[in-house]
Design a protein around this motif. Structure first.
Motif, mmCIF file in Angstrom:
data_model
loop_
_atom_site.group_PDB
_atom_site.id
_atom_site.type_symbol
_atom_site.label_atom_id
_atom_site.label_comp_id
_atom_site.label_asym_id
_atom_site.label_seq_id
_atom_site.Cartn_x
_atom_site.Cartn_y
_atom_site.Cartn_z
ATOM 1 N N ALA A 75 -7.688 25.978 13.661
ATOM 2 C CA ALA A 75 -8.717 27.030 13.699
ATOM 3 C C ALA A 75 -10.117 26.458 13.914
ATOM 4 C CB ALA A 75 -8.674 27.862 12.422
ATOM 5 N N LYS A 76 -10.412 25.315 13.314
ATOM 6 C CA LYS A 76 -11.759 24.744 13.407
ATOM 7 C C LYS A 76 -11.943 23.806 14.601
ATOM 8 C CE LYS A 76 -12.765 25.109 8.512
ATOM 9 N NZ LYS A 76 -13.013 24.395 7.265
ATOM 10 N N ALA A 77 -10.864 23.407 15.215
ATOM 11 C CA ALA A 77 -10.953 22.505 16.374
ATOM 12 C C ALA A 77 -11.581 23.248 17.556
ATOM 13 C CB ALA A 77 -9.567 22.006 16.754
ATOM 14 N N THR A 78 -12.333 22.513 18.345
ATOM 15 C CA THR A 78 -12.935 23.092 19.553
ATOM 16 C C THR A 78 -12.566 22.227 20.749
ATOM 17 O OG1 THR A 78 -14.985 21.812 19.388
ATOM 18 C CG2 THR A 78 -14.917 23.935 18.207
ATOM 19 N N THR A 79 -12.598 22.848 21.910
ATOM 20 C CA THR A 79 -12.326 22.073 23.118
ATOM 21 C C THR A 79 -13.425 21.040 23.340
ATOM 22 O OG1 THR A 79 -13.328 23.853 24.418
ATOM 23 C CG2 THR A 79 -10.920 23.819 24.273
ATOM 24 N N ASN A 80 -14.651 21.337 22.914
ATOM 25 C CA ASN A 80 -15.733 20.345 23.035
ATOM 26 C C ASN A 80 -15.432 19.112 22.189
ATOM 27 O OD1 ASN A 80 -17.218 21.848 24.839
ATOM 28 N ND2 ASN A 80 -18.573 22.732 23.297
ATOM 29 N N ALA A 81 -14.946 19.324 20.976
ATOM 30 C CA ALA A 81 -14.611 18.190 20.111
ATOM 31 C C ALA A 81 -13.457 17.383 20.701
ATOM 32 C CB ALA A 81 -14.266 18.675 18.709
ATOM 33 N N ILE A 82 -12.498 18.069 21.283
ATOM 34 C CA ILE A 82 -11.357 17.380 21.894
ATOM 35 C C ILE A 82 -11.818 16.567 23.102
ATOM 36 C CG2 ILE A 82 -9.156 17.729 23.117
ATOM 37 C CD1 ILE A 82 -8.803 20.232 21.215
ATOM 38 N N ALA A 83 -12.670 17.163 23.936
ATOM 39 C CA ALA A 83 -13.205 16.436 25.097
ATOM 40 C C ALA A 83 -13.976 15.207 24.638
ATOM 41 C CB ALA A 83 -14.088 17.360 25.930
ATOM 42 N N ARG A 84 -14.784 15.376 23.603
ATOM 43 C CA ARG A 84 -15.578 14.247 23.075
ATOM 44 C C ARG A 84 -14.645 13.139 22.564
ATOM 45 N NH1 ARG A 84 -18.950 17.216 20.825
ATOM 46 N NH2 ARG A 84 -17.867 17.579 18.865
ATOM 47 N N GLN A 85 -13.600 13.522 21.832
ATOM 48 C CA GLN A 85 -12.628 12.543 21.308
ATOM 49 C C GLN A 85 -11.945 11.797 22.462
ATOM 50 O OE1 GLN A 85 -11.862 11.690 18.080
ATOM 51 N NE2 GLN A 85 -10.267 10.279 18.728
ATOM 52 N N ALA A 86 -11.688 12.507 23.553
ATOM 53 C CA ALA A 86 -11.021 11.900 24.717
ATOM 54 C C ALA A 86 -11.978 11.099 25.588
ATOM 55 C CB ALA A 86 -10.352 12.983 25.554
ATOM 56 N N GLY A 87 -13.281 11.279 25.349
ATOM 57 C CA GLY A 87 -14.263 10.576 26.169
ATOM 58 C C GLY A 87 -14.431 11.179 27.552
ATOM 59 N N VAL A 88 -14.237 12.486 27.659
ATOM 60 C CA VAL A 88 -14.386 13.179 28.945
ATOM 61 C C VAL A 88 -15.306 14.379 28.753
ATOM 62 C CG1 VAL A 88 -12.087 12.469 29.735
ATOM 63 C CG2 VAL A 88 -12.370 14.701 28.635
ATOM 64 N N SER A 89 -15.699 14.964 29.840
ATOM 65 C CA SER A 89 -16.538 16.158 29.764
ATOM 66 C C SER A 89 -15.657 17.378 29.499
ATOM 67 C CB SER A 89 -17.300 16.362 31.073
ATOM 68 O OG SER A 89 -16.402 16.755 32.085
ATOM 69 N N PRO A 90 -16.220 18.445 28.924
ATOM 70 C CA PRO A 90 -15.439 19.673 28.754
ATOM 71 C C PRO A 90 -14.882 20.181 30.079
ATOM 72 C CG PRO A 90 -17.401 19.777 27.399
ATOM 73 C CD PRO A 90 -17.531 18.553 28.263
ATOM 74 N N GLY A 91 -15.629 20.019 31.159
ATOM 75 C CA GLY A 91 -15.148 20.451 32.471
ATOM 76 C C GLY A 91 -13.869 19.738 32.870
ATOM 77 N N THR A 92 -13.781 18.455 32.565
ATOM 78 C CA THR A 92 -12.567 17.692 32.862
ATOM 79 C C THR A 92 -11.394 18.246 32.065
ATOM 80 O OG1 THR A 92 -13.840 15.713 33.381
ATOM 81 C CG2 THR A 92 -11.518 15.394 32.820
ATOM 82 N N LEU A 93 -11.640 18.546 30.792
ATOM 83 C CA LEU A 93 -10.584 19.107 29.957
ATOM 84 C C LEU A 93 -10.068 20.410 30.564
ATOM 85 C CD1 LEU A 93 -10.390 19.341 26.144
ATOM 86 C CD2 LEU A 93 -10.097 21.400 27.479
ATOM 87 N N TYR A 94 -10.996 21.276 31.002
ATOM 88 C CA TYR A 94 -10.609 22.584 31.540
ATOM 89 C C TYR A 94 -9.876 22.482 32.877
ATOM 90 C CZ TYR A 94 -13.176 24.825 27.779
ATOM 91 O OH TYR A 94 -13.607 25.241 26.550
ATOM 92 N N GLN A 95 -9.971 21.343 33.542
ATOM 93 C CA GLN A 95 -9.184 21.156 34.773
ATOM 94 C C GLN A 95 -7.687 21.111 34.461
ATOM 95 O OE1 GLN A 95 -10.696 17.576 36.532
ATOM 96 N NE2 GLN A 95 -12.359 18.637 37.593
ATOM 97 N N PHE A 96 -7.368 20.683 33.231
ATOM 98 C CA PHE A 96 -5.967 20.522 32.846
ATOM 99 C C PHE A 96 -5.473 21.601 31.876
ATOM 100 C CE2 PHE A 96 -7.447 16.302 34.035
ATOM 101 C CZ PHE A 96 -6.466 15.912 34.929
ATOM 102 N N PHE A 97 -6.356 22.074 31.013
ATOM 103 C CA PHE A 97 -5.971 23.025 29.971
ATOM 104 C C PHE A 97 -6.995 24.147 29.895
ATOM 105 C CE2 PHE A 97 -4.294 18.879 28.702
ATOM 106 C CZ PHE A 97 -2.954 19.186 28.549
#
Length: 193
Positions: A18-40
């Protein structure tokens, strides 16, 4: 994509779904949120992909761990062959237990994984039935359930223990299970004492 899933597992395990965000996930992965959204498309899509990856790895571990063809091995060797693949899958996926055991993940994501985890008891029962063919069904089911709970009770310690000390805890788990199952050994010859 693997990098994003690994990052999602970490963030979900630390923050909860519930508290996780795609921004936090992108940051953890070392990528931009835009890169994350290309896949998910969103965090639910990430959680679905993680659930599928975990189900696949857990099913493969089940195949290695619960082979009724190994039922006649010496008891300590049998127990070791059953627990090691299950320990390995949990070591390789440390965030999955926290994620899929949490109460904030949508049920449609956790239900198939919970079913697979519950199937462990049935798979243990299959191996025990092959080893102890004369054991009454109710005793067999109870023994499988208790053995599974012994495993689950020590799994958290094994997974969180530094690698240098982990083998000690795996040995303790093996000894606990062998100690629990040893009174059944006379059932191998057909008597159900």
């Amino acid at each position: 994509m693997v990098q994003l899933l690994d990052a999602a597992a970490v963030v979900f395990a630390e923050a909860g779904y519930a508290k996780a965000t795609t921004n936090a996930i992108a940051r953890q992965a070392g990528v931009s949120p835009g890169t994350l959204y290309q896949f998910f498309a969103n965090k639910e899509a990430l959680a679905e992909a993680l659930a599928e990856r975990y189900r696949s790895e857990l099913a493969a571990a089940h195949q290695k761990a619960f082979d009724p063809g190994t039922a006649q091995l010496p008891l300590p060797e049998l127990v070791d062959r059953m627990i090691r693949p299950m320990v390995e899958v949990n070591l390789e996926n440390p965030g999955f237990k926290a994620l899929f055991g949490s109460g904030d993940l949508p049920d449609k994501l956790t239900a198939p994984t919970r079913a697979l985890q519950k199937a462990v008891t049935g798979r243990v029962a299959e191996v025990l039935a092959a080893r102890y063919p004369g054991l009454p069904t109710d005793r067999l089911e109870t023994t499988a359930a208790v053995a599974t709970q012994i495993f689950a009770a020590l799994l958290g310690t094994i997974v969180t223990t530094p690698a240098a000390h982990r083998e000690r805890w795996i040995t303790e788990l093996n000894q606990a299970l062998v100690g629990y199952l040893t009174p059944l050994e006379p059932a191998r010859s057909g008597s159900c004492g």
